[in-house]
Design an enzyme around this catalytic site. Structure first.
Site, PDB file in Angstrom:
ATOM      1  N   LYS A 115      -7.829  -1.114   2.511  1.00  0.00           N
ATOM      2  CA  LYS A 115      -9.080  -0.593   3.074  1.00  0.00           C
ATOM      3  C   LYS A 115     -10.329  -0.939   2.271  1.00  0.00           C
ATOM      4  CE  LYS A 115      -8.242   2.024   6.831  1.00  0.00           C
ATOM      5  NZ  LYS A 115      -9.052   2.043   8.057  1.00  0.00           N
ATOM      6  N   ASP A 151      -8.157   9.229   6.397  1.00  0.00           N
ATOM      7  CA  ASP A 151      -6.849   9.836   6.169  1.00  0.00           C
ATOM      8  C   ASP A 151      -6.464   9.701   4.706  1.00  0.00           C
ATOM      9  OD1 ASP A 151      -4.561   7.553   5.675  1.00  0.00           O
ATOM     10  OD2 ASP A 151      -6.304   6.813   6.747  1.00  0.00           O
TER      11      ASP A 151
END
Length: 418
Positions: free
Chosen positions: A85, A132
């Site tokens: 990410k 998340d």
């Protein structure tokens, strides 16, 4: 015949996209051209911890499954953060700061952004994001490295261990009592009220530029893969989520091979399968999924597609797979226990679902029709990306060591003592 405890359709469902193609219109993917992505990767390489992550060739498994090649990009090595990410966040934040400084991104490096002079020009700045775990940790890590602040909010049901990883980067982090998409809305409101800069990989009207930068950051992973691959893949299995990562990766490969594009296959948890449900529609209209979206694939528990990503993924994706949690648990075990001669890959819950799905398609007779629908055969060169490592180590051990979420295909109730 004994009743199956878990029917095939409850484990994995395949939907072939109706908007098929034989040629890619370069205008659709111009934001992911070679020149654009080279510029992106050039900035990412300015961080001293940058290393291209390894690409594994699982030749023994390819032979076992009857395909030509299986390549796996292992993102557990990315910047020491155990997930991909950060590649989106670091480029998006750099572009935001470049705009504030009135400089082109080519004039900046990560080290230059850390200088006292630049810090004084930027002033007191706080980034905010919903996550998340992996995206938020990346944003918090970048903010800490630049001497800036971050506020991270996580959806209901998020892992306490992932929260602690983000907290360790110095962020103001908390778990909300709503799902991911509603947590994004909470962050957007907090950004407006407090003057925070929102770094999110999903888009909505009026918020398109930063998500595009994040997608381009992810596309740099595809550039790395292309440089490592000996030949073009015929199939690319990509985890969907909101679609930004899948959009960035596929955008690069579709632009690179417009006349012989690889088949893009999106993979989602069956509790958050917004792309699968969209492809099910006769008109292909974008669908959303609500509720808690309770799945161990926390990074993919997103119910509303990124509209910009959906615009071309709906046009160029070959199909979509909707998977139960035991599919990704199977993938985690396959990666962690390779056939002799293949490399081990430590892959987390959101990283391994593509492997679990590929194995079922090729190894279980009940999926033969799905395999044919996706045109997988002995000539197929298949690319997978393990997007995260063991980001929650206890959960990883519970699944891979202790057998949590066993694959139940073909097992009768008697065999399972149910």
């Amino acid at each position: 015949m004994e009743e199956e405890f878990c029917s095939l359709s409850n484990v994995l469902k395949t939907e072939k996209n109706k908007g098929l193609w034989s040629h890619v219109d370069a205008a659709d993917v111009q934001d992911f051209s070679e020149a654009v992505v080279e510029k992106v990767l050039a900035f990412q390489k300015t961080h001293k911890s940058y290393r291209a992550t390894p690409l594994r060739s699982l030749d023994a498994l390819a032979g076992e499954l009857g395909v030509s090649k299986i390549y796996v990009k292992d993102e557990s090595y990315r910047f020491g953060l155990n997930a991909f990410k950060v590649m989106g966040g670091i480029y998006a934040i750099a572009n935001c700061l470049a705009e504030k400084l009135g400089l082109p991104i080519e004039a900046l490096s990560f080290e230059k952004l850390k200088t006292k002079k630049v810090r004084e020009q930027i002033g007191d700045l706080t980034f905010i994001s919903a996550t998340d775990g992996n995206h938020g940790r990346g944003i918090a890590w970048i903010a800490r490295e630049l001497g800036l602040k971050s506020v991270i909010r996580m959806p209901k049901g998020s892992s306490q261990r992932r929260l602690e990883s983000i907290q360790a980067e110095g962020a103001d982090v908390a778990i909300s009592d709503v799902n991911y998409d509603d947590t994004v809305r909470i962050c957007e409101q907090m950004a407006r009220e407090n003057g925070y800069l929102m770094i999110q990989d999903t888009s909505w009207p009026g918020y398109e530029e930063i998500p595009l930068w994040i997608m381009q950051g992810y596309a740099a992973i595809a550039k790395e893969i292309s440089d490592q691959l000996p030949e073009a893949p015929t199939h690319i299995f990509l985890q969907a989520g909101v679609g930004s990562y899948a959009g960035g990766i596929s955008g690069y490969f579709l632009h690179k091979y417009p006349d012989a594009p690889p088949k893009i296959i999106l993979v989602e948890p069956n509790q958050a399968d917004c792309y699968f449900k969209s492809f099910e529609q006769k008109d292909g209209a974008m669908q959303s999924v609500g509720g808690d979206m309770a799945t161990i694939m926390a990074g993919l528990a997103c119910g509303e597609p990124n509209r910009a990503a959906y615009a071309f993924l709906s046009k160029y994706s070959y199909g979509a797979l909707s998977c139960s949690d035991d599919v990704t648990a199977l993938g985690m075990r396959i990666y962690g226990n390779p056939l002799r001669g293949d490399d081990q890959v430590i892959s987390g819950e959101s990283g391994a679902v593509t492997m679990g799905a590929l194995y079922l398609l090729c190894a279980e007779a009940g999926f033969a029709a799905d395999k044919n629908k996706l045109a997988i055969d002995d000539t197929s060169r298949i690319l997978l990306i393990s997007t995260e490592g063991d980001t929650d180590k206890q959960s990883y051990h519970d699944i891979v060591w202790k057998g949590r979420y066993p694959n139940l295909i073909g097992k009768s109730r008697d065999e399972l003592n149910v």
